[in-house]
Scaffold this motif. Structure first.
Motif, PDB file in Angstrom:
ATOM      1  N   SER A 111      13.171   9.598  -0.304  1.00 55.18           N
ATOM      2  CA  SER A 111      14.471  10.126  -0.836  1.00 55.18           C
ATOM      3  C   SER A 111      14.813   8.782  -0.814  1.00 55.18           C
ATOM      4  O   SER A 111      14.401   7.604  -0.655  1.00 55.18           O
ATOM      5  N   GLN A 112      16.341   8.624  -1.714  1.00 50.61           N
ATOM      6  CA  GLN A 112      16.786   7.528  -2.542  1.00 50.61           C
ATOM      7  C   GLN A 112      16.850   6.165  -0.939  1.00 50.61           C
ATOM      8  O   GLN A 112      16.797   5.163  -1.267  1.00 50.61           O
ATOM      9  N   ASN A 113      16.995   6.687  -0.058  1.00 48.99           N
ATOM     10  CA  ASN A 113      17.796   5.717   1.519  1.00 48.99           C
ATOM     11  C   ASN A 113      16.082   5.246   1.503  1.00 48.99           C
ATOM     12  O   ASN A 113      16.273   3.904   1.867  1.00 48.99           O
ATOM     13  N   ALA A 114      15.543   5.891   0.997  1.00 51.95           N
ATOM     14  CA  ALA A 114      13.730   5.279   1.613  1.00 51.95           C
ATOM     15  C   ALA A 114      13.554   4.553   0.550  1.00 51.95           C
ATOM     16  O   ALA A 114      12.659   3.187   1.425  1.00 51.95           O
ATOM     17  N   LEU A 115      13.613   4.756  -0.148  1.00 50.21           N
ATOM     18  CA  LEU A 115      13.078   3.900  -1.106  1.00 50.21           C
ATOM     19  C   LEU A 115      14.333   2.478  -1.462  1.00 50.21           C
ATOM     20  O   LEU A 115      13.273   1.649  -1.805  1.00 50.21           O
ATOM     21  N   VAL A 116      15.953   2.680  -1.126  1.00 49.46           N
ATOM     22  CA  VAL A 116      15.644   1.129  -1.198  1.00 49.46           C
ATOM     23  C   VAL A 116      15.714   0.792   0.187  1.00 49.46           C
ATOM     24  O   VAL A 116      15.825  -0.542   0.040  1.00 49.46           O
ATOM     25  N   ALA A 117      15.585   1.408   0.947  1.00 46.63           N
ATOM     26  CA  ALA A 117      14.911   0.351   2.364  1.00 46.63           C
ATOM     27  C   ALA A 117      13.688   0.314   2.215  1.00 46.63           C
ATOM     28  O   ALA A 117      13.283  -1.207   2.808  1.00 46.63           O
ATOM     29  N   ARG A 176       0.656  -1.434  -0.111  1.00 49.91           N
ATOM     30  CA  ARG A 176       0.140   0.503   0.033  1.00 49.91           C
ATOM     31  C   ARG A 176       0.867   1.514   0.388  1.00 49.91           C
ATOM     32  O   ARG A 176       0.939   2.250  -0.644  1.00 49.91           O
ATOM     33  N   THR A 177       1.474   1.308   0.476  1.00 52.82           N
ATOM     34  CA  THR A 177       2.931   2.563   0.356  1.00 52.82           C
ATOM     35  C   THR A 177       4.104   2.422  -0.160  1.00 52.82           C
ATOM     36  O   THR A 177       4.256   4.009  -0.716  1.00 52.82           O
ATOM     37  N   ARG A 178       3.638   1.510  -0.917  1.00 54.28           N
ATOM     38  CA  ARG A 178       4.773   1.830  -2.205  1.00 54.28           C
ATOM     39  C   ARG A 178       5.460   2.604  -3.269  1.00 54.28           C
ATOM     40  O   ARG A 178       6.081   3.411  -3.410  1.00 54.28           O
ATOM     41  N   HIS A 179       3.862   3.307  -4.074  1.00 56.50           N
ATOM     42  CA  HIS A 179       4.061   3.999  -4.831  1.00 56.50           C
ATOM     43  C   HIS A 179       3.991   5.697  -3.916  1.00 56.50           C
ATOM     44  O   HIS A 179       4.524   6.238  -5.092  1.00 56.50           O
TER      45      HIS A 179
END
Length: 81
Positions: A40-46, A30-33
């Protein structure tokens, strides 16, 4: 569970019971989009790492899950004919 930088990433997927695992998967999908568009890039990687870990655990536990015919290559080809 912590990542290489020592940041907390939640309970390890193997330590979750089936209900908790499904709840975590529902939340992360649900939170992916939002993570993709606004994180941030770090948040997307995590987020990607956690999602992959949760999905791998689900597939490990449910390798014999039913697959809808329309979700296979053959099913997709049949829809386009």
């Amino acid at each position: 569970m912590s990542d290489a930088g020592g940041r907390h990433r939640g309970v390890g997927p193997a330590d979750l019971d089936d209900q908790q695992l499904l709840r975590e998967l529902e939340t992360i999908h649900r939170t992916r989009h939002d993570a993709l568009l606004h994180g941030s890039q770090n948040a997307l990687v995590a987020h990607s790492i956690r999602m992959t870990e949760l999905e791998a655990e689900y597939l490990k536990r449910h390798s014999d899950r039913p697959v809808a015919p329309g979700r296979t290559r053959e099913g997709a080809r049949a829809r386009s004919e």
